[in-house]
Design a protein around this motif. Sequence first.
Motif, short mmCIF file in Angstrom:
data_model
loop_
_atom_site.label_atom_id
_atom_site.label_comp_id
_atom_site.label_asym_id
_atom_site.label_seq_id
_atom_site.Cartn_x
_atom_site.Cartn_y
_atom_site.Cartn_z
N ASP A 260 0.83 -1.21 0.00
CA ASP A 260 0.00 0.00 0.00
C ASP A 260 0.86 1.26 0.00
N ASN A 261 1.96 1.25 0.76
CA ASN A 261 2.83 2.42 0.84
C ASN A 261 3.50 2.71 -0.51
N LEU A 262 3.90 1.64 -1.20
CA LEU A 262 4.51 1.83 -2.50
C LEU A 262 3.53 2.43 -3.49
N ILE A 263 2.29 1.97 -3.46
CA ILE A 263 1.27 2.51 -4.36
C ILE A 263 1.03 3.99 -4.08
N LYS A 264 1.02 4.38 -2.80
CA LYS A 264 0.84 5.79 -2.45
C LYS A 264 1.97 6.65 -3.00
N VAL A 265 3.19 6.15 -2.89
CA VAL A 265 4.35 6.90 -3.38
C VAL A 265 4.32 7.00 -4.91
N LEU A 266 3.96 5.92 -5.57
CA LEU A 266 3.89 5.93 -7.03
C LEU A 266 2.79 6.89 -7.52
N ASP A 267 1.66 6.90 -6.81
CA ASP A 267 0.59 7.85 -7.16
C ASP A 267 1.05 9.29 -6.94
N ALA A 268 1.76 9.50 -5.84
CA ALA A 268 2.26 10.85 -5.55
C ALA A 268 3.25 11.30 -6.62
N GLN A 269 4.05 10.37 -7.11
CA GLN A 269 5.02 10.72 -8.15
C GLN A 269 4.33 11.12 -9.45
N ARG A 270 3.24 10.45 -9.76
CA ARG A 270 2.52 10.78 -10.99
C ARG A 270 2.06 12.24 -10.98
N ASN A 271 1.71 12.73 -9.83
CA ASN A 271 1.20 14.10 -9.71
C ASN A 271 2.24 15.10 -9.24
N TYR A 272 3.50 14.64 -9.13
CA TYR A 272 4.53 15.46 -8.51
C TYR A 272 4.74 16.79 -9.21
N TRP A 273 4.83 16.77 -10.55
CA TRP A 273 5.12 17.99 -11.29
C TRP A 273 3.87 18.76 -11.68
N GLY A 274 2.70 18.16 -11.50
CA GLY A 274 1.45 18.86 -11.81
C GLY A 274 1.28 19.19 -13.28
N PHE A 275 1.65 18.26 -14.15
CA PHE A 275 1.49 18.50 -15.59
C PHE A 275 0.02 18.67 -15.95
N LYS A 276 -0.27 19.65 -16.80
CA LYS A 276 -1.66 19.88 -17.22
C LYS A 276 -2.12 18.79 -18.18
N ILE A 277 -1.20 18.29 -19.01
CA ILE A 277 -1.52 17.21 -19.94
C ILE A 277 -0.74 15.97 -19.51
#
Length: 377
Positions: A260-277
């Motif tokens: 579960d912790n790994l999934i949270k970190v991976l999800d956080a990484q996807r949104n890290y830079w806040g890309f619009k596209i």
Amino acid sequence: MAIDKRGRKLPKGIRQRGNTFEGRYTHRGESYTVHGNTVSETQDKLDDLKYQLKHGIYIARKDIYLTEWIEEWLEDYVKVHKKIGTYTTYKDLYHSAIRPEIALLRLQDITVDTVEQIYKRIKKKREYSKASMETIAVIIKGSLLRAERKQLINSNPAKAAELPIIANCNEEDKKQRIALTREQQELFMECAKGSYLYNLFYVLLRTGMRVGEALALKYTDIDKKNNQLHISRTLKYVEGKFVEDTPKSKTSIRDIPLTDNLIKVLDAQRNYWGFKIDRIDRYLFCDDEGEPLYRGRVQTQINRAIRKAREIDKTFPDFTPHTFRHTFATRAIEEGMEPQVLKTILGHGSYAMTMDLYAHVLPDKKQEAMKLIENAF
């Protein structure tokens, strides 16, 4: 169609190599090469070659330099039939280590003693690791085997040649082989909290992935339904551009279970830079413009965290990204993970490979195991 240095189109099968020209022709699956100082000279040689092959009167070359042959083998065989990473490694080692030692040697003059002398000169001049020297031997053996099969030489002298005795590890190997202690890994992660690669360090430390595999991850590799991370590629920087390659071996294509912790970190990484596209082909770990990461940038961020760690612990060691992999494996064995399971997660080709690498963890485990059966007697 190739062009020369002046931008002029060259005839089919001819390209410029430095100040000379090279002609190539494939006949019945075999590649043949000729060289000339001018386009017309090269074309004439190429036409002669085609005629000889067509009429069965071709006689294998009897006067060729070893440098010329290995370079041809790299381009015509390794580059075509091997992974791009393998080709790059071979090419780099050839130019840095082998070529300076064989400049005046002719292919047909190579003997067992010649090959062993090449190895000795390379070892004397350069502090290559045992693994690098073994790769150098693979290059020489492989190129000469190809020459034997094409009847350029009667036999492969490298088969009987022996490498000089080499210590198991040079200093760089030792740096890569270390595993952080529990205290060191906690201190490092605390000092890395301000880094934009913190999530990458977290994932490497808790999965044992190779850094190239992690840098090649895309969000589509995260399988939340089955709680798995699919490893199917590695990212490399070759000849001025990023390329995707298959992992190190067949067993390196694998699925790593996700917590579960790994999934949270991976999800956080996807949104890290806040890309619009959100591009589907974007790498999960990238820079602020969505571009792939150089391994050098990973090392730079590691070094920054190490400097902070040394303000607290002056003895904190230098290490490379591969240390995360060794640390993961060390923790896994310490916590009782079965070696066969660890082998699968790491993507090793054999059980012996896993145990040879992490045998340093076993003495304490053996002591614990003896205590467990003490009451049985």
